[in-house]
Design a protein around this motif. Sequence first.
Motif, PDB file in Angstrom:
ATOM      1  N   ASP A  17       0.832  -1.213   0.000  1.00  0.00           N
ATOM      2  CA  ASP A  17       0.000   0.000   0.000  1.00  0.00           C
ATOM      3  C   ASP A  17       0.868   1.265   0.000  1.00  0.00           C
ATOM      4  N   GLY A  18       1.959   1.224  -0.764  1.00  0.00           N
ATOM      5  CA  GLY A  18       2.832   2.377  -0.923  1.00  0.00           C
ATOM      6  C   GLY A  18       3.912   2.520   0.131  1.00  0.00           C
ATOM      7  N   LEU A  19       3.889   1.718   1.196  1.00  0.00           N
ATOM      8  CA  LEU A  19       4.879   1.780   2.269  1.00  0.00           C
ATOM      9  C   LEU A  19       6.004   0.785   1.979  1.00  0.00           C
ATOM     10  N   THR A  20       7.234   1.261   1.921  1.00  0.00           N
ATOM     11  CA  THR A  20       8.385   0.394   1.657  1.00  0.00           C
ATOM     12  C   THR A  20       8.669  -0.493   2.858  1.00  0.00           C
ATOM     13  N   VAL A  21       8.904  -1.788   2.587  1.00  0.00           N
ATOM     14  CA  VAL A  21       9.259  -2.736   3.638  1.00  0.00           C
ATOM     15  C   VAL A  21      10.678  -3.244   3.389  1.00  0.00           C
ATOM     16  N   MET A  22      11.349  -3.672   4.472  1.00  0.00           N
ATOM     17  CA  MET A  22      12.713  -4.198   4.356  1.00  0.00           C
ATOM     18  C   MET A  22      12.640  -5.704   4.099  1.00  0.00           C
ATOM     19  N   VAL A  23      13.009  -6.117   2.887  1.00  0.00           N
ATOM     20  CA  VAL A  23      12.968  -7.522   2.504  1.00  0.00           C
ATOM     21  C   VAL A  23      14.266  -8.187   2.957  1.00  0.00           C
ATOM     22  N   GLU A  24      14.140  -9.140   3.872  1.00  0.00           N
ATOM     23  CA  GLU A  24      15.304  -9.879   4.362  1.00  0.00           C
ATOM     24  C   GLU A  24      15.704 -10.952   3.365  1.00  0.00           C
ATOM     25  N   GLY A  25      14.729 -11.602   2.747  1.00  0.00           N
ATOM     26  CA  GLY A  25      15.024 -12.652   1.772  1.00  0.00           C
ATOM     27  C   GLY A  25      13.800 -13.497   1.467  1.00  0.00           C
ATOM     28  N   SER A  26      14.032 -14.591   0.759  1.00  0.00           N
ATOM     29  CA  SER A  26      13.015 -15.592   0.440  1.00  0.00           C
ATOM     30  C   SER A  26      11.789 -15.027  -0.270  1.00  0.00           C
ATOM     31  N   PHE A  27      11.981 -14.071  -1.171  1.00  0.00           N
ATOM     32  CA  PHE A  27      10.845 -13.516  -1.906  1.00  0.00           C
ATOM     33  C   PHE A  27      10.311 -14.563  -2.878  1.00  0.00           C
ATOM     34  N   LYS A  28       9.002 -14.810  -2.822  1.00  0.00           N
ATOM     35  CA  LYS A  28       8.357 -15.768  -3.719  1.00  0.00           C
ATOM     36  C   LYS A  28       7.022 -15.199  -4.177  1.00  0.00           C
ATOM     37  N   TYR A  29       6.626 -15.578  -5.396  1.00  0.00           N
ATOM     38  CA  TYR A  29       5.297 -15.185  -5.870  1.00  0.00           C
ATOM     39  C   TYR A  29       4.693 -16.294  -6.700  1.00  0.00           C
ATOM     40  N   LYS A  30       3.351 -16.343  -6.701  1.00  0.00           N
ATOM     41  CA  LYS A  30       2.621 -17.379  -7.430  1.00  0.00           C
ATOM     42  C   LYS A  30       1.481 -16.701  -8.185  1.00  0.00           C
ATOM     43  N   PRO A  31       1.652 -16.492  -9.506  1.00  0.00           N
ATOM     44  CA  PRO A  31       0.601 -15.842 -10.286  1.00  0.00           C
ATOM     45  C   PRO A  31      -0.431 -16.816 -10.857  1.00  0.00           C
ATOM     46  N   ASP A  63      12.413  -6.890  10.884  1.00  0.00           N
ATOM     47  CA  ASP A  63      11.715  -6.110  11.911  1.00  0.00           C
ATOM     48  C   ASP A  63      12.576  -4.902  12.278  1.00  0.00           C
ATOM     49  N   SER A  64      11.951  -3.781  12.469  1.00  0.00           N
ATOM     50  CA  SER A  64      12.669  -2.569  12.874  1.00  0.00           C
ATOM     51  C   SER A  64      11.776  -1.752  13.791  1.00  0.00           C
ATOM     52  N   THR A  76      -5.811  -6.558   5.074  1.00  0.00           N
ATOM     53  CA  THR A  76      -6.751  -7.096   4.093  1.00  0.00           C
ATOM     54  C   THR A  76      -6.914  -6.035   3.016  1.00  0.00           C
ATOM     55  N   ASN A  77      -7.167  -6.456   1.805  1.00  0.00           N
ATOM     56  CA  ASN A  77      -7.379  -5.546   0.679  1.00  0.00           C
ATOM     57  C   ASN A  77      -6.199  -4.591   0.456  1.00  0.00           C
ATOM     58  N   VAL A  78      -4.970  -5.137   0.499  1.00  0.00           N
ATOM     59  CA  VAL A  78      -3.774  -4.327   0.259  1.00  0.00           C
ATOM     60  C   VAL A  78      -3.199  -4.639  -1.120  1.00  0.00           C
ATOM     61  N   THR A  79      -2.371  -3.724  -1.602  1.00  0.00           N
ATOM     62  CA  THR A  79      -1.661  -3.900  -2.865  1.00  0.00           C
ATOM     63  C   THR A  79      -0.182  -4.079  -2.554  1.00  0.00           C
ATOM     64  N   VAL A  80       0.391  -5.166  -3.037  1.00  0.00           N
ATOM     65  CA  VAL A  80       1.811  -5.466  -2.847  1.00  0.00           C
ATOM     66  C   VAL A  80       2.488  -5.329  -4.206  1.00  0.00           C
ATOM     67  N   VAL A  81       3.530  -4.472  -4.271  1.00  0.00           N
ATOM     68  CA  VAL A  81       4.261  -4.254  -5.520  1.00  0.00           C
ATOM     69  C   VAL A  81       5.735  -4.560  -5.273  1.00  0.00           C
ATOM     70  N   ALA A  82       6.320  -5.374  -6.148  1.00  0.00           N
ATOM     71  CA  ALA A  82       7.732  -5.730  -6.037  1.00  0.00           C
ATOM     72  C   ALA A  82       8.453  -5.441  -7.341  1.00  0.00           C
ATOM     73  N   GLN A  83       9.626  -4.839  -7.236  1.00  0.00           N
ATOM     74  CA  GLN A  83      10.527  -4.621  -8.370  1.00  0.00           C
ATOM     75  C   GLN A  83      11.674  -5.611  -8.198  1.00  0.00           C
TER      76      GLN A  83
END
Length: 122
Positions: A17-31, A63-64, A76-83
Amino acid sequence: MADTTGLLAGTAYVTVDGLTVMVEGSFKYKPTRVKRETLTGMDGVHGYKEKPSAGSISMSLRDSRGTSVIGFNNQTNVTVVAQLANGKTIIGSHMWTVDEQEVDSEDAKFDVKWEGLSVTEN
């Protein structure tokens, strides 16, 4: 400037939802849209069945001080965007978190998984 023509993996920049998160690892996606299962009988393979499947995006986050872990559980009802490093943009629309978030304080990390009706890759 470095030539990154062959770069395929290694980085993921994610917003929820536009807020940047710190990705530690293990990014996965299933379209995926459907799940298929082979149907067999005592006389051989009969065919398959097909059911709808929710798309998903998951990762390990850091975590920070500014991170609200319970905030992820409430999503719920959020948008997740990954580059991604390979140039793809992954977009999950109308997503909700599943599972529980548990922080490993040894490395200040926790896993989050969102599921929803639409995960696209561009």
